[in-house]
Structure formats: C-alpha cells, structure tokens
Motif scaffolding. Structure first.
Motif, mmCIF file in Angstrom:
data_model
loop_
_atom_site.group_PDB
_atom_site.id
_atom_site.type_symbol
_atom_site.label_atom_id
_atom_site.label_comp_id
_atom_site.label_asym_id
_atom_site.label_seq_id
_atom_site.Cartn_x
_atom_site.Cartn_y
_atom_site.Cartn_z
ATOM 1 N N LEU A 111 0.901 -1.214 -0.057
ATOM 2 C CA LEU A 111 0.093 0.220 -0.232
ATOM 3 C C LEU A 111 0.781 1.428 0.296
ATOM 4 O O LEU A 111 2.317 1.104 0.573
ATOM 5 N N HIS A 112 0.194 2.431 -0.695
ATOM 6 C CA HIS A 112 0.932 3.784 -0.809
ATOM 7 C C HIS A 112 1.360 4.118 0.774
ATOM 8 O O HIS A 112 0.143 4.069 1.952
ATOM 9 N N SER A 113 2.425 4.730 1.186
ATOM 10 C CA SER A 113 2.217 5.204 2.568
ATOM 11 C C SER A 113 1.808 6.882 3.120
ATOM 12 O O SER A 113 1.517 6.908 3.734
ATOM 13 N N VAL A 114 0.740 7.282 1.812
ATOM 14 C CA VAL A 114 -0.097 8.246 1.929
ATOM 15 C C VAL A 114 -1.280 7.588 0.873
ATOM 16 O O VAL A 114 -1.407 7.316 -0.221
ATOM 17 N N VAL A 115 -2.090 7.937 1.732
ATOM 18 C CA VAL A 115 -3.650 7.189 1.383
ATOM 19 C C VAL A 115 -4.909 8.231 1.606
ATOM 20 O O VAL A 115 -4.965 9.251 3.215
ATOM 21 N N VAL A 116 -5.441 9.084 -0.031
ATOM 22 C CA VAL A 116 -6.358 10.464 0.458
ATOM 23 C C VAL A 116 -7.254 9.258 0.362
ATOM 24 O O VAL A 116 -7.813 9.599 -1.278
ATOM 25 N N PHE A 117 -8.803 9.808 1.327
ATOM 26 C CA PHE A 117 -9.597 9.372 0.819
ATOM 27 C C PHE A 117 -10.540 10.169 0.157
ATOM 28 O O PHE A 117 -10.744 11.307 0.622
ATOM 29 N N VAL A 118 -10.762 10.061 -1.834
ATOM 30 C CA VAL A 118 -11.018 10.916 -1.346
ATOM 31 C C VAL A 118 -13.289 11.269 -1.768
ATOM 32 O O VAL A 118 -13.376 10.118 -2.535
ATOM 33 N N CYS A 119 -13.559 12.010 -1.873
ATOM 34 C CA CYS A 119 -15.245 12.186 -1.971
ATOM 35 C C CYS A 119 -15.945 13.750 -3.219
ATOM 36 O O CYS A 119 -15.431 14.320 -2.420
#
Length: 353
Positions: free
Chosen positions: A147-155
């Motif tokens: 998994l990527h080091s940074v995860v951003v959930f975009v809505c």
C-alpha cells in the motif's frame, strides 16, 4: 391509415409536451423549496396555477386514448421505469456501501503499516462516502500485499447551491494517528460547477492538504502557547502578591528574581515547543512532497451490483438486468472524475443488495 398516423403523431406530441411541463413544474417546485428557499405560500400558488393548466391538457389527452393517445403514455411509462430502476439501484448500492463501512477499531488494530508493506507514493481512493472508510478499501488491502505511504480518501459531492467558492472547495480531515498518514478530502461542487473541466483538481487537492497540515500544527502550537501564557500570568500574579505583602522585607528582591526566572523558563519552554511543532510540520510536509514526486495513483472501485438469491423476481430483473445494462452503457468513473489512464487502478468488487 394516413389519418390514424396523423392522430398518433398529434397525441404523441401533445402528451410529450404535457409530461415535460409536469416534470418541469415538479422540478421547479423542488428548486424553489431547496435552493431558493421561497415562502411556502409562493410555492403553493406557483404549483397550483401550473397544475391547473397542465392537468387540463393532460385530461384532454386521456379522453383520446383510443385514437392513439396510448402511445405517448407507453413511452412515458417506459422512461419512468428506467429512471426509477436507476434511482433504486443507485440508492441500494449507496446504502449497502454505507452499512458495510470499515470500523476504525479494525483500522487502528492493524497498526501504522496496516498489515502491509507501505511503498513510497500517494494513493487517492475515490469513494461516494463522505465519512468513514469504504468497504472497497478493506477489499483492496486484503488482496494486495503493498500500500502507498500516504492514502487520501477522495469524495466528490454536489451541493444544492449555485457555485462553491474555490477557498471552500475542499474539506480535509485526518484519519487515525499521524503515523498512519491517512486523510479524507471532500470536494464540493455546485450545480453549475463542472468537475470534469477542473484540470487542476489534483494540484488544488494537494494544496488544501498541505494547508490543513499547517493549520493543524498551528492549532497545536496555539493551544500550547495559551497554556503557557496562562501559567505565566498566574505565576506573575502570585509573585506580585508576594512582593507587595513583603515589600519592606529584605527578601522582596528575591521574589522579583524568582518571578523573572520563572517567566524566562516558561518562555523558553514555549519557544522549544513551537520549534518542535514546526519541525514535525516540516518533516510531514517534506514527506508528502517526496511521496508526491514519486507518483500519485488514482484508485477507483469498480463495483458490480447484484440482487441477493432470496430477492423477489422483479427485483432480480431490475438489478441484474436493467440496472446492470444501464451501468454498462454509462460513462465510467475514470471519465467522470477526469482521472489520467496511466495512473489509474481499478479495484473490482461485487455488492449484493
């Protein structure tokens, strides 16, 4: 034969116009209530006058059903069924995703690495949920080893307003502790804003993310400084009382010395705390910039919706055939979100509604 076709064409055109007028009136009523927020008396007068005229025309068409007026009614019924099935399937899919959200206890139990290998980069996970972690994310981390080091959930949400100002476009929030490097970003658009034409969407998103980190560090610094200032004021007040009460004593200079030394110690500790916070902020910003330079991957959920085995036959027909066909001929999410194909990752999943 020619007269029959002309009658059918006439009633088809007339009924179509009447149906369009009825739909327009109903939608206009919703706009007046939800968007313009007009007084209920004005809405009632407008709706009443419009329905009087439109129902008169519609009743005239119904009296000529045996002369060809049934054709536009069948066409209108077919379109109504299509729109209803689309709305029903979309609502059921959203309801299923909402009730199958991943609990934060499960996320926190996995630890900062989420039970995977965190590789450099940023992953933008698109979801329709404005709160919580979508179920597609658990499906993603249980089937892939990294998994990527940074995860951003975009809505992306469309609001019942004309336009959303650029400075209020994004709402950013942190998910979990700082070591998780997980964020949620809700992009808000009005009904005249076009997300597809927003070519700088990714840049604006990261600018809002960096601004959120700075403001978060600033709020932490302000809280610490407020506490230290309150402590300094209380210490100074107590020292002043001590000095006034012992003004004639030979130890009065000692009280002044103690109060000044305490204020110096508090000021030094406050400055050290602010410096430490700024260092943490710069480290996280530098970490995000490095991950952004390495690469950004857009992760979309390719969700297939199916009816449960114990569902009624009409629900199976609506979901498994009509709704599936409508989803197939519609634009993909990558085209709607204007995602570049070279950095796109589709994650498949089946939802039973």
């Amino acid at each position: 034969m020619k007269v029959a076709f002309s009658n059918i064409f006439y009633f088809t055109t007339g009924t179509a116009v009447v149906i369009v007028m009825l739909v327009t009136t109903l939608l206009m009523t919703l706009i007046m209530i939800l968007v313009w927020r007009c007084h209920w008396i004005i809405v009632l007068i407008f709706t009443g006058l419009s329905l009087v005229v439109e129902c008169t025309y519609f009743s005239a068409v119904l009296l000529k059903v045996n002369q060809g007026g049934w054709v536009p009614l069948v066409i209108a019924a077919a379109f109504y069924i299509i729109m209803y099935v689309w709305h029903y399937g979309t609502a059921k899919r959203y309801e299923t995703e909402l009730h199958s959200k991943v609990s934060m206890a499960w996320i926190l139990g996995l630890g900062p690495s989420l039970g995977l290998v965190r590789v450099p980069g940023i992953g933008l996970v698109y979801s329709e949920l404005a709160s919580g972690v979508p179920h597609i994310f658990s499906h993603f981390i249980t089937n892939l080893p990294a998994l990527h080091s940074v995860v951003v959930f975009v809505c992306v949400k469309y609001l019942p307003v004309h336009k959303v100002p650029e400075e209020e476009r994004f709402l950013v929030k942190r998910i979990g502790p700082k070591s998780f490097h997980m964020f949620r970003c809700v992009a808000r658009y009005g009904y005249q804003d076009h997300h597809k034409k927003d070519t700088d969407f990714e840049k604006k998103l990261f600018d809002s993310l960096f601004l959120f980190i700075r403001l978060e560090s600033l709020m932490e610094g302000c809280s610490d400084s407020d506490v230290s200032s309150l402590l300094g004021e209380e210490t100074a007040q107590s020292d002043n009382i001590l000095v006034k009460s012992n003004d004639n004593s030979p130890h009065s200079n000692l009280g002044n010395t103690v109060s000044s030394s305490d204020s110096i110690v508090l000021a030094n500790s406050s400055s050290h705390a602010n410096n430490r916070i700024s260092e943490i902020e710069m480290d996280e910003l530098e970490f995000l910039n490095n991950c952004r330079d390495i690469g950004v991957v857009h992760i979309l959920g390719n969700t297939a919706v199916k009816a449960r085995r114990d569902s009624k036959f009409y629900k199976k027909i609506a979901i498994d055939y009509i709704y599936a066909f409508l989803r197939k001929i519609c634009r993909e999410n990558s085209a709607i979100f204007n995602v570049p194909q070279e950095s796109l990752l589709n994650v498949g999943q089946i939802l039973y509604v």
